[in-house]
Design a protein around this motif. Sequence first.
Motif, short mmCIF file in Angstrom:
data_model
loop_
_atom_site.label_atom_id
_atom_site.label_comp_id
_atom_site.label_asym_id
_atom_site.label_seq_id
_atom_site.Cartn_x
_atom_site.Cartn_y
_atom_site.Cartn_z
N LEU A 476 22.44 13.54 -57.52
CA LEU A 476 22.60 14.36 -56.32
C LEU A 476 23.29 15.67 -56.64
O LEU A 476 22.88 16.74 -56.17
CB LEU A 476 23.40 13.57 -55.27
CG LEU A 476 23.68 14.28 -53.94
CD1 LEU A 476 22.37 14.54 -53.20
CD2 LEU A 476 24.63 13.45 -53.09
N ALA A 477 24.35 15.62 -57.46
CA ALA A 477 25.07 16.83 -57.84
C ALA A 477 24.15 17.80 -58.57
O ALA A 477 24.19 19.01 -58.33
CB ALA A 477 26.26 16.47 -58.72
N PHE A 478 23.30 17.27 -59.45
CA PHE A 478 22.38 18.12 -60.22
C PHE A 478 21.38 18.80 -59.29
O PHE A 478 21.17 20.02 -59.36
CB PHE A 478 21.64 17.25 -61.25
CG PHE A 478 20.64 18.01 -62.08
CD1 PHE A 478 21.05 18.65 -63.24
CD2 PHE A 478 19.31 18.08 -61.71
CE1 PHE A 478 20.13 19.35 -64.01
CE2 PHE A 478 18.39 18.77 -62.47
CZ PHE A 478 18.80 19.41 -63.63
N VAL A 479 20.76 18.03 -58.40
CA VAL A 479 19.73 18.58 -57.51
C VAL A 479 20.34 19.60 -56.55
O VAL A 479 19.78 20.69 -56.34
CB VAL A 479 19.03 17.45 -56.73
CG1 VAL A 479 18.11 18.03 -55.66
CG2 VAL A 479 18.25 16.56 -57.69
N VAL A 480 21.49 19.28 -55.96
CA VAL A 480 22.14 20.20 -55.03
C VAL A 480 22.52 21.49 -55.73
O VAL A 480 22.34 22.59 -55.19
CB VAL A 480 23.39 19.54 -54.40
CG1 VAL A 480 24.24 20.57 -53.65
CG2 VAL A 480 22.97 18.42 -53.45
N ASP A 481 23.04 21.39 -56.95
CA ASP A 481 23.39 22.59 -57.72
C ASP A 481 22.16 23.48 -57.93
O ASP A 481 22.22 24.70 -57.73
CB ASP A 481 23.98 22.17 -59.07
CG ASP A 481 24.56 23.35 -59.85
OD1 ASP A 481 23.79 24.30 -60.12
OD2 ASP A 481 25.74 23.32 -60.18
N ILE A 482 21.04 22.88 -58.34
CA ILE A 482 19.82 23.65 -58.58
C ILE A 482 19.35 24.33 -57.30
O ILE A 482 19.03 25.53 -57.28
CB ILE A 482 18.70 22.75 -59.14
CG1 ILE A 482 19.05 22.26 -60.55
CG2 ILE A 482 17.36 23.49 -59.13
CD1 ILE A 482 18.98 23.31 -61.62
#
Length: 546
Positions: A476-482
């Motif tokens: 989730l952190a990765f996708v939100v960051d992108i």
Amino acid sequence: MYTLRLNATWVDYALVAAYFFFVLGIGWAAKRRVSSSIDFFLSGRGLPSWVTGLAFVAANLGAVEIIGMSANGVEYGMQTMHYFWIGAVPAMVFLGIVMMPFYYGSKVRSVPEFMRRRFGPGAHLVNALSFAIAQLLIAGVNLILLATVVEALLGWPRWATLLIAAIIVLSYITLGGLSAAIYNEVLQFFVIVAGLAPLTVIGLRHVGGWEGLKEKVGDPSHFSTWPGTELSGFDHPVWSVVGIVFGLGFVLSFGYWTTNFVEVQRAMASDSLSAARKTPIIGAFPKMFIPFLVVIPGMIAGTIVTPIAEGNAAPNEAVLYLMRDLLPNGLLGVGIAGLLAAFMAGMAANISAFNTVVSYDLWQTYVVKDREDDYYLKFGRIATVVATAIAVFTALLAANFGNIMDYLQTLFGFFNAPLFATFILGMFWKRMTPHAGWAGLVAGTASAIIFWALSLGSDPLVALPGQGTAFVAASLAFVVDIVVSVAVSLFTTPKPDRELVGFVRSVTPREQLSDAAEAALPWYRRTVPLGVLCLVLVTALNLIFF
């Protein structure tokens, strides 16, 4: 009532004392090489790849690796191999082939400094602060587990063992800086292997070999790596594979190995770009075989160690009980020295990375600028003392977790997953702006923390068994960051191309990303062939234990 007390004799004490003598001696010898801040923080960028490669893997072979992975061996069996074969080796090869040319070629002194020069002070400050905090927390993990071993060996109170362990690490880091840490990590690598290998061999003989272990464990899923449903927390095999490959193998793994300055610092200490690129790949070869020395003893302990098998002792204590029950005197001393070596290697790596970031990226950049080099060298030694003192207190936080890997994977989801998203997008998309750099980091970290908070309490809003919560939070952190980074970039102004040379692949000359001298070397000394061989071997291991 079970008590864990190792039956050590004077032979075991003598072996441990000899090990400590060598550790402190290396620190004293390395002191002569420290004449500048670069010597203290980056070993003067003068070490060969075989030294930095072994240090690279040894820095990660700390208490978390030994105690945490053996605990996972108790709970998940061979599924734990994913942390090595999926969650480490591919990312280490990617770091060496793709990312080290940017780190080393740009001549930055740390990963946060790379962030500053690519994205500006906003993203830099977020990264430097979060990294510094994470290192203090993780150093506490290594310290509390080291204290547990000394407590088991000598019966001393925990507060006393915390202080003694901290003082030993503090002594050689303060004396010799990163060189002392790296050369000790090379020594510690061999001591760790010597301490753990007998445990695996004697343990397998005790249970009747591999087939005997299968019979005693009983659960066939503990002898297959895929689909790894117990580890991932997903009941459906397809979702389990997706969770492991994307959550662990891509987001958590690449986030940790490619952006974590604790590891990257070892490669930055190399004497050339070619050596820097080979450093993580050299480390990847022993990395893929280390789990046979930590996971299998955990599986053995889960069947033959009564307190572990009956659930009356925490899985984190599996290796200690196994040492107590299986190792004769002499070998027990080697085993104890191996554990102490692992814990000190991990803690020293955290502290040496912390003092570099605090000195260069926080103090010199934002507080006291443009002072003579000797000033920052002295400040680095002071930062080492302060960090060690704080680690004593963060150790008490780590003591509250039954399985230390749950604690670590949570931290990595908070800090490393969004950082990797920012790095990989910014390295390959020149349109990404400085505002997007810090906005994506903050949003990604916040989303992981919120998801984790929703999983707490007696009636959580989200609940996943195993380590699925950490995998999903990191994803989730990765996708939100992108998503946030792309959105912010579309509404803000990017840097001109001339300021992105050395930091973005599309605008960096090809010759700047490789070492021309490497072309004349035989294949086994070149980066790409070594990386390909490493990937072939790790693929074979996945197929063998499928």
